[in-house]
Design an enzyme around this catalytic site. Structure first.
Site, PDB file in Angstrom:
ATOM      1  N   ARG A  78      -1.220  -4.557  -0.769  1.00 47.15           N
ATOM      2  CA  ARG A  78      -2.094  -4.805  -1.923  1.00 47.15           C
ATOM      3  C   ARG A  78      -1.253  -4.892  -3.183  1.00 47.15           C
ATOM      4  NH1 ARG A  78      -5.570  -0.606  -3.233  1.00 47.15           N
ATOM      5  NH2 ARG A  78      -6.710  -1.995  -4.600  1.00 47.15           N
ATOM      6  N   ARG A  99      -4.891   8.483  -8.318  1.00 42.93           N
ATOM      7  CA  ARG A  99      -4.140   9.589  -7.702  1.00 42.93           C
ATOM      8  C   ARG A  99      -4.841  10.907  -7.989  1.00 42.93           C
ATOM      9  NH1 ARG A  99       0.865   8.546 -11.518  1.00 42.93           N
ATOM     10  NH2 ARG A  99       0.293   9.824 -13.280  1.00 42.93           N
ATOM     11  N   LYS A 150       0.296   8.244   3.167  1.00 42.63           N
ATOM     12  CA  LYS A 150      -0.337   7.002   3.634  1.00 42.63           C
ATOM     13  C   LYS A 150      -0.107   6.779   5.131  1.00 42.63           C
ATOM     14  CE  LYS A 150      -1.191   2.343   2.194  1.00 42.63           C
ATOM     15  NZ  LYS A 150      -1.549   1.601   1.010  1.00 42.63           N
TER      16      LYS A 150
HETATM   17  C1  BTN Z   1      -1.900  -1.960   1.468  1.00 40.38           C
HETATM   18  O1  BTN Z   1      -1.099  -2.289   0.587  1.00 40.38           O
HETATM   19  O2  BTN Z   1      -2.308  -0.810   1.557  1.00 40.38           O
HETATM   20  C2  BTN Z   1      -2.419  -2.980   2.451  1.00 40.38           C
HETATM   21  C3  BTN Z   1      -1.436  -3.223   3.555  1.00 40.38           C
HETATM   22  C4  BTN Z   1      -1.914  -4.217   4.595  1.00 40.38           C
HETATM   23  C5  BTN Z   1      -0.839  -4.520   5.610  1.00 40.38           C
HETATM   24  C6  BTN Z   1      -1.343  -5.365   6.724  1.00 40.38           C
HETATM   25  S1  BTN Z   1      -0.222  -5.427   8.093  1.00 40.38           S
HETATM   26  C7  BTN Z   1      -1.168  -6.680   8.821  1.00 40.38           C
HETATM   27  C8  BTN Z   1      -1.593  -7.606   7.713  1.00 40.38           C
HETATM   28  N1  BTN Z   1      -0.596  -8.611   7.455  1.00 40.38           N
HETATM   29  C9  BTN Z   1      -0.056  -8.470   6.244  1.00 40.38           C
HETATM   30  O3  BTN Z   1       0.847  -9.194   5.783  1.00 40.38           O
HETATM   31  N2  BTN Z   1      -0.610  -7.437   5.613  1.00 40.38           N
HETATM   32  C10 BTN Z   1      -1.642  -6.816   6.406  1.00 40.38           C
END
Ligand code: BTN
Length: 334
Positions: A127, A331, A192
């Site tokens: 994100r 947070r 996380k």
């Molecule tokens: C975050 O930042 O919390 C979201 C992360 C999401 C990661 C997943 S892994 C599978 C899918 N492909 C990606 O490139 N991102 C999501």
């Protein structure tokens, strides 16, 4: 690092398959099985190490994987799917390596209920433009295409619903500790465990296609500081909770069995049907938090989420704020 081509992958997968039993295998034995020289075996072993797998080599005994792994396998996943889920799922694509499973689906046509998985992502997306660190064969990188006829405004709360599905799957796997952090992180011990990234294409007011991306730390084999925030993985959690952790393939099937039925009815039910469930899994429910929005800061108590999935915060003046996703980070206040 060089990318993995199809020929190399078939060899690497065979070596991993042979080493997956957790016992030692000599270079000679591996070479015989694969019909290649010992020097070629050594080359593949080095490549696995370069990809981040930990191998033990004992003189006179051979090679052994420090942690036996099961590679992603469509057949194993498919066998474990509930009938309605099996019928709904249109396609499973599994890659040894890809830039991003979300990115891949966004380039495909007709992505409804198309699942994309990868052993490794070279440009995993997180994100807010962050990178999602995606080492080889250690975690779950999961993207599911989904078509909506209602337009995005009716889909508010979708990423929170996905969070509920992940928690349901983890509970089915016997893990009680993970909880949700608004808008869509999965945490355990304030670290996380998983992240969700929903990306959209098409007509935002009408028919549109979404890619639901989930990154779930299964057994992260990277340096503690390689990721810019505290993290935890399922392997650590399962040890603490005394649980036999399902394999990645099993867990993917459990997740699909939870998520797909929720998606199939989501447009009729909306997020309000999941509001209370989300709050019951909310790690910061009733806690004092701090929200950062660009340069401004808001402090208050988390009261939960509204019917659209916006966070409800009560500030020191008893004023209520309904906060929507976007560029907001939250947070826990110390
Ligand atoms: C975050 O930042 O919390 C979201 C992360 C999401 C990661 C997943 S892994 C599978 C899918 N492909 C990606 O490139 N991102 C999501």
């Amino acid at each position: 690092m060089n990318s993995i081509d199809a020929h190399e992958w078939s060899r690497l997968a065979s070596v991993i398959g042979l080493l997956a039993d957790g016992t030692h295998h000599s270079g000679e034995e591996l070479g015989e099985h694969l019909g290649i020289s010992r020097a070629a075996v050594w080359k593949y072993i080095k490549r696995l190490e370069e990809l981040g797998l930990q191998l033990e080599s004992v003189k006179g005994k051979g090679y052994c994987l420090s942690d036996p792994i099961e590679l992603l396998d469509e057949k194993i996943i498919d066998q474990l799917l509930d009938t309605e889920v099996k019928n709904a799922l249109n396609k499973i694509s599994i890659f040894p390596e890809i830039e991003s499973t979300n990115g891949f689906l966004l380039t495909q046509s007709d992505i409804n209920y198309h699942l994309c998985l990868a052993e490794r992502q070279t440009a995993g997306r997180g994100r807010r433009g962050r990178v999602w660190v995606s080492p080889f064969a250690s975690n779950i990188y999961f993207s599911l295409g989904w078509k909506s006829v209602s337009g995005v405004s009716a889909l508010k709360g979708l990423s929170l619903l996905v969070g509920c599905a992940v928690i349901r799957a983890l509970r089915k796997a016997g893990l009680q500790k993970p909880g949700l952090k608004w808008p869509n992180d999965i945490l355990a011990d304030e670290k996380k465990l998983a992240g969700i990234l929903v990306e959209i294409r098409g007509d935002l007011a009408g028919e549109c296609e979404l890619v639901i991306g989930i990154g779930l730390n299964y057994r992260m084999q990277v340096a503690e500081d390689a990721i810019g925030q505290p993290w935890i993985d399922l392997h650590q959690l399962a040890c603490v909770e005394g649980v036999d952790l399902p394999s990645r393939n099993q867990l993917i099937a459990i997740l699909l069995n939870q998520l797909l039925p929720m998606l199939m009815t989501y447009e009729q039910l909306g997020f309000e049907s999941y509001q209370r469930e989300w709050e019951s899994c909310h790690s910061h429910q009733g806690k004092q938090v701090e929200l950062l929005m660009g340069n401004s800061r808001l402090m208050g108590i988390c009261l939960g989420v509204d019917q659209e999935g916006a966070l409800i915060l009560r500030d020191a003046n008893n004023q209520l704020h309904h906060l929507h996703g976007g560029e907001v980070s939250l947070r826990l206040q110390q």
